[in-house]
Design a protein around this motif. Structure first.
Motif, PDB file in Angstrom:
ATOM      1  N   VAL A 170      68.251  27.376  21.816  1.00 32.89           N
ATOM      2  CA  VAL A 170      68.528  26.479  21.522  1.00 32.89           C
ATOM      3  C   VAL A 170      69.120  25.397  20.622  1.00 32.89           C
ATOM      4  O   VAL A 170      68.993  26.441  19.486  1.00 32.89           O
ATOM      5  CB  VAL A 170      66.859  25.501  20.980  1.00 32.89           C
ATOM      6  N   ASP A 171      70.726  25.271  20.815  1.00 33.23           N
ATOM      7  CA  ASP A 171      71.594  25.216  19.905  1.00 33.23           C
ATOM      8  C   ASP A 171      72.126  26.360  19.278  1.00 33.23           C
ATOM      9  O   ASP A 171      72.238  25.937  18.473  1.00 33.23           O
ATOM     10  CB  ASP A 171      71.169  23.689  19.141  1.00 33.23           C
ATOM     11  N   GLY A 172      71.477  27.801  20.546  1.00 40.03           N
ATOM     12  CA  GLY A 172      72.507  28.341  20.075  1.00 40.03           C
ATOM     13  C   GLY A 172      71.481  29.509  19.010  1.00 40.03           C
ATOM     14  O   GLY A 172      71.619  30.409  18.828  1.00 40.03           O
ATOM     15  N   VAL A 173      69.833  28.963  18.915  1.00 39.72           N
ATOM     16  CA  VAL A 173      69.063  29.448  18.222  1.00 39.72           C
ATOM     17  C   VAL A 173      68.300  30.130  19.386  1.00 39.72           C
ATOM     18  O   VAL A 173      67.064  29.116  19.901  1.00 39.72           O
ATOM     19  CB  VAL A 173      68.475  28.549  16.891  1.00 39.72           C
ATOM     20  N   ASN A 174      67.515  30.945  19.048  1.00 39.51           N
ATOM     21  CA  ASN A 174      66.963  32.152  19.871  1.00 39.51           C
ATOM     22  C   ASN A 174      65.429  31.378  19.516  1.00 39.51           C
ATOM     23  O   ASN A 174      64.824  31.150  18.304  1.00 39.51           O
ATOM     24  CB  ASN A 174      67.343  33.730  19.547  1.00 39.51           C
ATOM     25  N   GLY A 175      64.780  31.508  20.618  1.00 35.80           N
ATOM     26  CA  GLY A 175      63.235  31.280  20.621  1.00 35.80           C
ATOM     27  C   GLY A 175      62.299  31.728  21.160  1.00 35.80           C
ATOM     28  O   GLY A 175      62.612  31.865  22.772  1.00 35.80           O
ATOM     29  N   VAL A 176      61.291  31.159  22.027  1.00 34.09           N
ATOM     30  CA  VAL A 176      60.078  30.988  22.403  1.00 34.09           C
ATOM     31  C   VAL A 176      59.901  29.850  22.893  1.00 34.09           C
ATOM     32  O   VAL A 176      59.289  28.956  21.953  1.00 34.09           O
ATOM     33  CB  VAL A 176      58.723  31.760  22.311  1.00 34.09           C
ATOM     34  N   ILE A 177      59.657  29.666  24.400  1.00 37.35           N
ATOM     35  CA  ILE A 177      59.472  28.219  24.870  1.00 37.35           C
ATOM     36  C   ILE A 177      57.891  28.225  25.250  1.00 37.35           C
ATOM     37  O   ILE A 177      58.063  28.444  26.244  1.00 37.35           O
ATOM     38  CB  ILE A 177      60.894  27.129  25.403  1.00 37.35           C
ATOM     39  N   LEU A 178      57.275  26.895  24.961  1.00 41.95           N
ATOM     40  CA  LEU A 178      55.551  26.527  25.200  1.00 41.95           C
ATOM     41  C   LEU A 178      55.826  25.713  26.317  1.00 41.95           C
ATOM     42  O   LEU A 178      56.401  24.755  25.512  1.00 41.95           O
ATOM     43  CB  LEU A 178      54.816  26.527  24.494  1.00 41.95           C
ATOM     44  N   LEU A 179      55.580  25.279  27.026  1.00 44.90           N
ATOM     45  CA  LEU A 179      55.610  23.689  27.786  1.00 44.90           C
ATOM     46  C   LEU A 179      53.838  23.686  28.147  1.00 44.90           C
ATOM     47  O   LEU A 179      52.846  24.610  28.151  1.00 44.90           O
ATOM     48  CB  LEU A 179      55.614  24.467  29.440  1.00 44.90           C
ATOM     49  N   GLU A 223      69.903  18.093  25.315  1.00 45.90           N
ATOM     50  CA  GLU A 223      69.286  18.650  26.585  1.00 45.90           C
ATOM     51  C   GLU A 223      67.702  18.958  26.434  1.00 45.90           C
ATOM     52  O   GLU A 223      66.410  18.638  26.229  1.00 45.90           O
ATOM     53  CB  GLU A 223      69.530  20.189  27.646  1.00 45.90           C
ATOM     54  N   TRP A 224      67.426  20.150  24.969  1.00 44.54           N
ATOM     55  CA  TRP A 224      66.499  20.078  24.311  1.00 44.54           C
ATOM     56  C   TRP A 224      65.164  18.725  24.081  1.00 44.54           C
ATOM     57  O   TRP A 224      64.549  18.241  24.251  1.00 44.54           O
ATOM     58  CB  TRP A 224      66.410  20.649  22.906  1.00 44.54           C
ATOM     59  N   ARG A 225      66.128  17.729  23.382  1.00 45.85           N
ATOM     60  CA  ARG A 225      65.492  16.352  23.269  1.00 45.85           C
ATOM     61  C   ARG A 225      64.999  15.919  24.384  1.00 45.85           C
ATOM     62  O   ARG A 225      63.929  15.161  24.177  1.00 45.85           O
ATOM     63  CB  ARG A 225      67.081  15.402  23.000  1.00 45.85           C
ATOM     64  N   VAL A 226      65.193  15.932  25.402  1.00 45.00           N
ATOM     65  CA  VAL A 226      64.684  15.588  26.825  1.00 45.00           C
ATOM     66  C   VAL A 226      64.031  15.939  26.735  1.00 45.00           C
ATOM     67  O   VAL A 226      62.793  16.190  27.178  1.00 45.00           O
ATOM     68  CB  VAL A 226      65.551  15.572  28.547  1.00 45.00           C
ATOM     69  N   MET A 227      63.726  17.145  27.007  1.00 46.90           N
ATOM     70  CA  MET A 227      62.653  18.419  27.117  1.00 46.90           C
ATOM     71  C   MET A 227      61.551  18.500  26.387  1.00 46.90           C
ATOM     72  O   MET A 227      60.321  18.542  26.039  1.00 46.90           O
ATOM     73  CB  MET A 227      63.547  20.613  26.587  1.00 46.90           C
ATOM     74  N   GLU A 228      61.158  18.617  25.139  1.00 46.08           N
ATOM     75  CA  GLU A 228      60.512  17.988  24.015  1.00 46.08           C
ATOM     76  C   GLU A 228      60.099  16.512  23.892  1.00 46.08           C
ATOM     77  O   GLU A 228      59.282  16.512  23.414  1.00 46.08           O
ATOM     78  CB  GLU A 228      60.634  18.011  22.052  1.00 46.08           C
ATOM     79  N   SER A 229      60.308  15.662  24.858  1.00 45.76           N
ATOM     80  CA  SER A 229      60.772  14.491  24.518  1.00 45.76           C
ATOM     81  C   SER A 229      58.906  14.316  25.789  1.00 45.76           C
ATOM     82  O   SER A 229      58.092  13.747  26.331  1.00 45.76           O
ATOM     83  CB  SER A 229      61.256  13.920  24.744  1.00 45.76           C
ATOM     84  N   ALA A 230      59.806  15.708  26.705  1.00 50.39           N
ATOM     85  CA  ALA A 230      58.053  15.567  27.808  1.00 50.39           C
ATOM     86  C   ALA A 230      57.525  16.476  27.647  1.00 50.39           C
ATOM     87  O   ALA A 230      56.504  16.740  28.491  1.00 50.39           O
ATOM     88  CB  ALA A 230      59.449  16.529  29.124  1.00 50.39           C
ATOM     89  N   GLY A 231      57.048  17.023  25.817  1.00 38.92           N
ATOM     90  CA  GLY A 231      55.903  17.804  25.884  1.00 38.92           C
ATOM     91  C   GLY A 231      56.560  19.172  25.606  1.00 38.92           C
ATOM     92  O   GLY A 231      55.758  20.197  24.864  1.00 38.92           O
ATOM     93  N   ALA A 232      57.987  19.430  25.601  1.00 37.68           N
ATOM     94  CA  ALA A 232      58.036  21.125  25.834  1.00 37.68           C
ATOM     95  C   ALA A 232      58.262  21.403  23.618  1.00 37.68           C
ATOM     96  O   ALA A 232      58.270  20.768  22.785  1.00 37.68           O
ATOM     97  CB  ALA A 232      59.123  21.798  25.586  1.00 37.68           C
ATOM     98  N   VAL A 233      58.026  23.024  23.612  1.00 35.91           N
ATOM     99  CA  VAL A 233      57.722  23.296  22.403  1.00 35.91           C
ATOM    100  C   VAL A 233      58.776  24.693  21.975  1.00 35.91           C
ATOM    101  O   VAL A 233      58.598  25.046  23.125  1.00 35.91           O
ATOM    102  CB  VAL A 233      55.979  23.930  21.643  1.00 35.91           C
ATOM    103  N   PHE A 234      59.303  24.575  21.113  1.00 37.15           N
ATOM    104  CA  PHE A 234      60.211  25.815  20.557  1.00 37.15           C
ATOM    105  C   PHE A 234      59.802  25.648  19.797  1.00 37.15           C
ATOM    106  O   PHE A 234      59.264  25.721  17.974  1.00 37.15           O
ATOM    107  CB  PHE A 234      61.294  25.326  20.081  1.00 37.15           C
ATOM    108  N   LEU A 235      59.404  27.776  19.648  1.00 39.59           N
ATOM    109  CA  LEU A 235      59.363  28.443  18.322  1.00 39.59           C
ATOM    110  C   LEU A 235      60.285  28.999  17.744  1.00 39.59           C
ATOM    111  O   LEU A 235      60.872  30.232  18.948  1.00 39.59           O
ATOM    112  CB  LEU A 235      58.072  29.600  18.306  1.00 39.59           C
ATOM    113  N   PRO A 236      61.363  29.060  16.958  1.00 41.44           N
ATOM    114  CA  PRO A 236      62.200  29.369  16.455  1.00 41.44           C
ATOM    115  C   PRO A 236      62.539  30.685  16.564  1.00 41.44           C
ATOM    116  O   PRO A 236      61.663  31.522  15.024  1.00 41.44           O
ATOM    117  CB  PRO A 236      63.490  28.500  15.806  1.00 41.44           C
ATOM    118  N   ALA A 237      63.217  31.815  16.963  1.00 40.66           N
ATOM    119  CA  ALA A 237      63.312  33.454  16.131  1.00 40.66           C
ATOM    120  C   ALA A 237      63.542  33.102  14.811  1.00 40.66           C
ATOM    121  O   ALA A 237      65.486  33.478  14.643  1.00 40.66           O
ATOM    122  CB  ALA A 237      63.811  33.874  16.738  1.00 40.66           C
TER     123      ALA A 237
END
Length: 293
Positions: A170-179, A223-237
Motif C-alpha cells: 500500500v503506497d509502496g509499503v509492503n505487508g499482509v492484507i486480511l479480508l 485505492e486502499w481507502r476504498v479497500m479499508e472502508s469495505a473492511g480490509a486490514v493491512f499489517l505493514p512490514a
C-alpha cells in the motif's frame, strides 16, 4: 523472529485512470474510537474481532500511546519510515524513556513499560497487555492482543481462510492484507489471494520460495481507502528491533501475539516468501503490535 509472508492484492486489466474513474467514493467512515469496520472470526465458537485503525505507537516524552493514523504507517529507523513529529522523522533506534518522537516496535508484553529495550528475555517474563492503557485516539473500548490460537484460526481455520489474505503493498509499503469474513470486493478494484499464486500450507506456515509475493498486489492510497472502508486490514512490514538496532524495515512482518512459552512468545512473522501465523521469538525482540476488540 522468523520472517514470513504471503499476501497479494491485485489490480489487472484496465488503466490506472479507468480504475480510478470506476471506483466508488470511499465511504464516509471516520474510524470512530480507532475501530476498523471489518469483522474477523478467530475461533470455532464464532468469536469475532475488529482491528484497531493502525499499529500501536508510543511517545515517551508525553507518555502517550496512540494508534497510527493510517494502516500503512511505519516508524522504521533513521532513514526508512513515514512517521514524523513536528517535521522530524521518528526513529525506533532512538528508543528511550524521554524520546519525543514515536516508536512502534515493542518488547513483548511491555504495556506498562513501552520503552524497555534490554536484550535479556528475563526482563520481559511478565506480560502486561498494551490494550489496558489509555490510547489517545480511542476511548470506551477494551483492546487486547490476539492469542496464537486465535491468529492461526484467522489465517487457516475460519471459513474460506485461504482466500481471505494475501501479500502486497500500500503506497509502496509492503505487508499482509486480511479480508473480513463477509468480504465484498469494491467495484473497480481486484484482489488475488496469495494461495492462488503458489503459496502453500505445510502444516505450520505458508510458503512460496520462488516468488516475491509482495509484488502480486499493489494499492495506491486512494485505492486502499476504498479497500479499508469495505473492511480490509493491512499489517505493514515494519521490521523488528534488538536493543537499539532495527532490521529489515519494509521487508519483515513481525507482530506480537499474547501466547508465551518460557522466554519466548508467539507472533506473526513474514517476508516476501513466507507467512507464519504463529512463530516464536525471544521476548526482548521489538515487534509491532496491532490490537483488536
Amino acid at each position: 523472529m522468523m520472517a514470513a509472508a504471503a499476501l497479494l492484492l491485485g489490480m489487472t486489466g484496465c488503466s490506472e485512470e479507468d480504475k480510478l474513474d470506476s471506483m466508488p467514493e470511499p465511504s464516509s467512515v471516520v474510524w470512530e474510537k480507532g475501530v476498523l469496520p471489518g469483522r474477523f472470526t478467530v475461533n470455532a465458537k464464532g468469536l469475532q474481532v475488529q482491528f484497531a485503525q493502525g499499529n500501536l505507537q508510543y511517545q515517551a516524552s508525553s507518555h502517550t500511546l496512540r494508534f497510527a493514523e493510517h494502516q500503512y504507517d511505519i516508524v522504521g529507523d533513521a532513514t526508512i519510515g513515514n512517521v514524523y513529529e513536528n517535521g522530524v522523522k521518528s526513529d525506533n533506534t532512538a528508543i528511550s524513556s524521554d524520546y519525543d518522537g514515536w516508536i512502534d516496535l515493542f518488547g513483548w508484553g511491555t504495556g506498562v513499560n513501552p520503552t524497555l529495550a534490554t536484550t535479556e528475555s528475563e526482563d520481559y517474563i511478565v506480560f502486561s497487555e498494551w490494550g489496558n492503557n489509555a490510547i489517545q485516539n480511542s476511548t470506551g473500548y477494551t483492546w487486547r492482543t490476539l492469542t496464537s490460537e486465535e491468529n492461526v484460526y484467522l489465517f487457516h481455520g475460519r471459513t474460506n481462510a485461504a482466500n481471505l489474505f494475501g501479500l502486497g503493498s500500500v503506497d509502496g509499503v509492503n505487508g499482509v492484507i486480511l479480508l473480513p469474513d463477509d468480504w465484498t470486493m469494491p467495484d473497480g478494484l481486484s484482489y488475488t489471494p496469495s494461495t492462488t499464486k503458489g503459496l502453500e500450507w505445510n502444516g505450520t506456515y505458508y510458503f512460496n520460495e520462488n516468488a516475491d509475493n509482495y509484488s502480486h498486489n499493489t494499492y495506491t492510497i486512494d485505492e486502499w481507502r476504498v479497500m479499508e472502508s469495505a473492511g480490509a486490514v493491512f499489517l505493514p512490514a515494519a521490521g523488528y528491533r534488538e536493543g537499539t538496532n532495527v532490521f529489515l524495515v519494509g521487508i519483515a512482518i513481525d507482530y506480537w501475539l499474547a501466547s508465551q512459552n518460557g522466554t519466548t512468545a508467539s507472533g506473526i512473522s513474514g517476508n516476501s516468501k513466507r507467512l507464519h501465523p504463529h512463530s516464536y521469538g525471544d521476548l526482548y525482540y521489538g515487534d509491532c503490535v496491532r490490537l483488536v476488540r
